[in-house]
Design an enzyme around this catalytic site. Structure first.
Site, mmCIF file in Angstrom:
data_model
loop_
_atom_site.group_PDB
_atom_site.id
_atom_site.type_symbol
_atom_site.label_atom_id
_atom_site.label_comp_id
_atom_site.label_asym_id
_atom_site.label_seq_id
_atom_site.Cartn_x
_atom_site.Cartn_y
_atom_site.Cartn_z
ATOM 1 N N PHE A 144 0.831 -1.215 0.000
ATOM 2 C CA PHE A 144 0.000 0.000 0.000
ATOM 3 C C PHE A 144 0.861 1.259 0.000
ATOM 4 C CE2 PHE A 144 -2.821 -2.935 2.418
ATOM 5 C CZ PHE A 144 -3.999 -2.780 1.719
ATOM 6 N N LYS A 181 -0.785 9.673 -1.740
ATOM 7 C CA LYS A 181 -2.068 9.470 -2.434
ATOM 8 C C LYS A 181 -2.898 10.722 -2.670
ATOM 9 C CE LYS A 181 -4.853 8.496 1.634
ATOM 10 N NZ LYS A 181 -5.878 7.694 2.253
ATOM 11 N N SER A 221 -5.632 1.691 -8.457
ATOM 12 C CA SER A 221 -6.731 2.634 -8.299
ATOM 13 C C SER A 221 -7.520 2.755 -9.597
ATOM 14 C CB SER A 221 -6.141 3.996 -7.941
ATOM 15 O OG SER A 221 -7.089 5.009 -8.122
ATOM 16 N N ALA A 222 -8.789 3.096 -9.448
ATOM 17 C CA ALA A 222 -9.617 3.356 -10.627
ATOM 18 C C ALA A 222 -9.107 4.563 -11.399
ATOM 19 C CB ALA A 222 -11.055 3.609 -10.192
ATOM 20 N N THR A 223 -8.234 5.321 -10.772
ATOM 21 C CA THR A 223 -7.673 6.485 -11.442
ATOM 22 C C THR A 223 -6.893 6.087 -12.706
ATOM 23 O OG1 THR A 223 -6.558 8.572 -10.981
ATOM 24 C CG2 THR A 223 -5.452 6.620 -10.204
ATOM 25 N N TYR A 279 -0.174 11.510 -9.583
ATOM 26 C CA TYR A 279 -0.520 10.377 -8.722
ATOM 27 C C TYR A 279 -1.061 9.220 -9.572
ATOM 28 C CZ TYR A 279 -3.640 7.464 -5.951
ATOM 29 O OH TYR A 279 -4.289 6.381 -5.421
ATOM 30 N N LYS A 288 0.284 5.143 -10.516
ATOM 31 C CA LYS A 288 -0.467 3.878 -10.432
ATOM 32 C C LYS A 288 -0.412 3.139 -11.775
ATOM 33 C CE LYS A 288 -1.541 4.032 -6.129
ATOM 34 N NZ LYS A 288 -0.859 3.134 -5.194
ATOM 35 N N ASN A 328 -10.095 13.920 0.470
ATOM 36 C CA ASN A 328 -11.216 13.086 0.034
ATOM 37 C C ASN A 328 -12.515 13.510 0.694
ATOM 38 O OD1 ASN A 328 -8.703 10.798 0.018
ATOM 39 N ND2 ASN A 328 -9.906 11.112 -1.818
ATOM 40 N N LEU A 329 -13.595 13.119 0.035
ATOM 41 C CA LEU A 329 -14.913 13.622 0.419
ATOM 42 C C LEU A 329 -15.304 13.291 1.872
ATOM 43 C CD1 LEU A 329 -17.494 15.063 -0.494
ATOM 44 C CD2 LEU A 329 -18.329 12.856 -1.351
ATOM 45 N N GLY A 331 -9.131 18.223 -12.762
ATOM 46 C CA GLY A 331 -8.704 16.816 -12.747
ATOM 47 C C GLY A 331 -9.794 15.836 -12.335
HETATM 48 N N1 UFG Z 1 -15.660 16.400 -3.545
HETATM 49 C C1 UFG Z 1 -16.331 17.574 -3.256
HETATM 50 N N2 UFG Z 1 -15.877 18.342 -2.245
HETATM 51 C C2 UFG Z 1 -14.775 18.025 -1.515
HETATM 52 C C3 UFG Z 1 -14.086 16.825 -1.817
HETATM 53 C C4 UFG Z 1 -14.568 16.035 -2.842
HETATM 54 O O1 UFG Z 1 -17.330 17.918 -3.905
HETATM 55 O O2 UFG Z 1 -14.401 18.805 -0.634
HETATM 56 C C5 UFG Z 1 -16.160 15.545 -4.628
HETATM 57 C C6 UFG Z 1 -15.162 15.408 -5.750
HETATM 58 O O3 UFG Z 1 -15.289 16.477 -6.658
HETATM 59 C C7 UFG Z 1 -15.574 14.067 -6.336
HETATM 60 C C8 UFG Z 1 -16.099 13.281 -5.122
HETATM 61 O O4 UFG Z 1 -16.350 14.254 -4.115
HETATM 62 O O5 UFG Z 1 -16.629 14.247 -7.220
HETATM 63 C C9 UFG Z 1 -15.110 12.287 -4.600
HETATM 64 O O6 UFG Z 1 -13.877 12.942 -4.385
HETATM 65 P P1 UFG Z 1 -12.664 12.260 -3.597
HETATM 66 O O7 UFG Z 1 -11.569 13.271 -3.524
HETATM 67 O O8 UFG Z 1 -13.130 11.680 -2.324
HETATM 68 O O9 UFG Z 1 -12.270 11.049 -4.518
HETATM 69 P P2 UFG Z 1 -11.815 11.028 -6.053
HETATM 70 O O10 UFG Z 1 -12.914 10.394 -6.801
HETATM 71 O O11 UFG Z 1 -11.318 12.312 -6.523
HETATM 72 O O12 UFG Z 1 -10.515 10.141 -5.933
HETATM 73 C C10 UFG Z 1 -10.573 8.857 -5.399
HETATM 74 C C11 UFG Z 1 -9.307 8.548 -4.631
HETATM 75 C C12 UFG Z 1 -8.135 8.508 -5.539
HETATM 76 C C13 UFG Z 1 -8.392 7.648 -6.689
HETATM 77 C C14 UFG Z 1 -9.674 8.029 -7.388
HETATM 78 C C15 UFG Z 1 -10.027 7.075 -8.466
HETATM 79 O O13 UFG Z 1 -9.086 9.511 -3.636
HETATM 80 O O14 UFG Z 1 -7.030 7.996 -4.816
HETATM 81 O O15 UFG Z 1 -10.736 8.012 -6.452
HETATM 82 O O16 UFG Z 1 -11.121 7.512 -9.199
HETATM 83 F F1 UFG Z 1 -7.388 7.728 -7.566
#
Ligand code: UFG
Length: 333
Positions: A82, A86, A126-128, A151, A155, A201-202, A296
């Site tokens: 892991f 990230k 990651s799905a990224t 990032y 991956k 993250n959200l 992004g």
């Molecule tokens: N979001 C918001 N407000 C915030 C944070 C996030 O609206 O303050 C939204 C983002 O725009 C996105 C969703 O919540 O639409 C999820 O965002 P995350 O940051 O939680 O997750 P991501 O989908 O961007 O990324 C995650 C992982 C990565 C991985 C990716 C793969 O964090 O490590 O999924 O798709 F690479």
């Protein structure tokens, strides 16, 4: 004999839950983590759950001498790797830091595994790697697009590097696990998502908003989705942890195979529905405001996870609502 499994980054969010799942499955986790984005609290949290002292070393996976010493101290049967940086946003600002750490630690790990004759690897991908897909749900055969961040690039390169290593080393086995959006926490509340500094993250941000520590920004309201916010495939971290156990059992039974697996629920939730669901399940309000799209971000992505079901015999057992409840239960503590 109990099998020793080296978990690098084992004090992190997914690593800590995986350590618990391994223990429950009768495997012995050996944790290495330099605590660059987590703390000893998580190690103690795992110990509280499993009611046993853990083998833990605060080593850096880019340090070959340190990693080598683990293989010298313990007979290692398999590795779950892991350890990596990230943060998508940070990787855009400091791409070299991401390349050096994420690729460097993988290189050290493969070298040490080779020296020790260890042939079983589960890799945290990651799905990224899919970038912004043309169609959903994505299968493991969906072509990669250009990574949206350095990032994501680490991956994609990490997967390539392991594929090549497998081709050169005919007995080496690897499962490349492509996580969708991991959320939730162990239901005991002992471990969960605890990034240092400002989260990206959200869910950690939703939890802080629920505690009155911030107003959540929703990034984008005009996406081409039913409510205008992004769609993601959120997966409970304990389901993800159990997938690592299934993947390990699968690699143990192989002789020279490297395969990728999507790990998701195969369904989507919008950002807005996550907030509304969180509020109604946990009975708390999430103050939020609309904000610009985050550079992004992909508009929508979700998994076809039937390969993991068919080959690993794994599928999700927990819902998004379970994850939102467990996440808040952890955050409250
Ligand atoms: N979001 C918001 N407000 C915030 C944070 C996030 O609206 O303050 C939204 C983002 O725009 C996105 C969703 O919540 O639409 C999820 O965002 P995350 O940051 O939680 O997750 P991501 O989908 O961007 O990324 C995650 C992982 C990565 C991985 C990716 C793969 O964090 O490590 O999924 O798709 F690479």
């Amino acid at each position: 004999m109990e099998k020793n499994i080296l978990i690098t980054g084992g004090a992190g969010f997914i690593g800590s839950h995986t350590a618990v799942a391994l223990h429950q499955a009768g495997l012995k986790p050996i944790i290495v983590d330099n605590l660059s984005n987590t703390s000893m609290e998580m190690v103690h949290g795992i110990e509280n759950i499993i009611q046993e002292k853990l083998v833990f070393h605060p080593y850096d996976c880019c340090n070959k001498e340190q990693v080598k010493s683990i293989f010298e101290q313990y007979p290692i049967h398999g590795v779950i790797h892991f350890a990596a940086f990230k943060s998508v946003a940070e990787s855009v600002l400091e791409p070299q830091k991401y390349m050096k750490n994420n690729m460097g630690s993988l290189e050290v790990m493969l070298e040490c595994m080779k020296d020790a004759g260890v042939n079983n690897l589960v890799f945290s991908s990651s799905a990224t790697v899919y970038g912004e897909p043309d169609d959903n749900p994505v299968t493991e055969d969906t072509p990669f697009k250009k990574a949206a961040s350095p990032y994501g690039e680490t991956k994609q390169l990490g997967e390539d590097c392991i594929q090549s290593y497998c081709t050169e080393n005919i007995h080496f086995n690897a499962a490349l696990l492509r996580y969708f959006n991991p959320i939730g926490a162990h239901p005991s509340g002992n471990i969960g998502e605890l990034p240092l500094g400002i989260p990206n993250n959200l869910l950690p941000l939703v939890n802080q908003a629920a505690k009155g520590e911030r107003v959540l920004k929703i990034f984008g309201k005009d996406y081409n989705t039913p409510d205008g916010t992004c769609l993601r495939d959120y997966i409970h971290v304990m389901d993800l942890a159990e997938a690592h156990v299934a993947a390990l059992r699968w690699v143990f039974g192989q002789n020279g195979t490297c395969q990728a697996f999507n790990l998701g629920q195969g369904k989507v939730d919008s950002v807005l529905s996550i907030i509304q669901n969180f509020e109604s399940i946990n009975g708390v309000a999430i103050p939020y405001e609309w904000s610009e799209r985050r550079p992004g971000d992909v508009e929508q992505i979700w998994a076809n996870a039937s390969k993991a079901k068919n080959i690993l015999g794994w599928e999700t057992k927990r819902s998004t609502s379970d994850a939102l409840r467990d996440s808040w239960n952890f955050a409250k503590k």
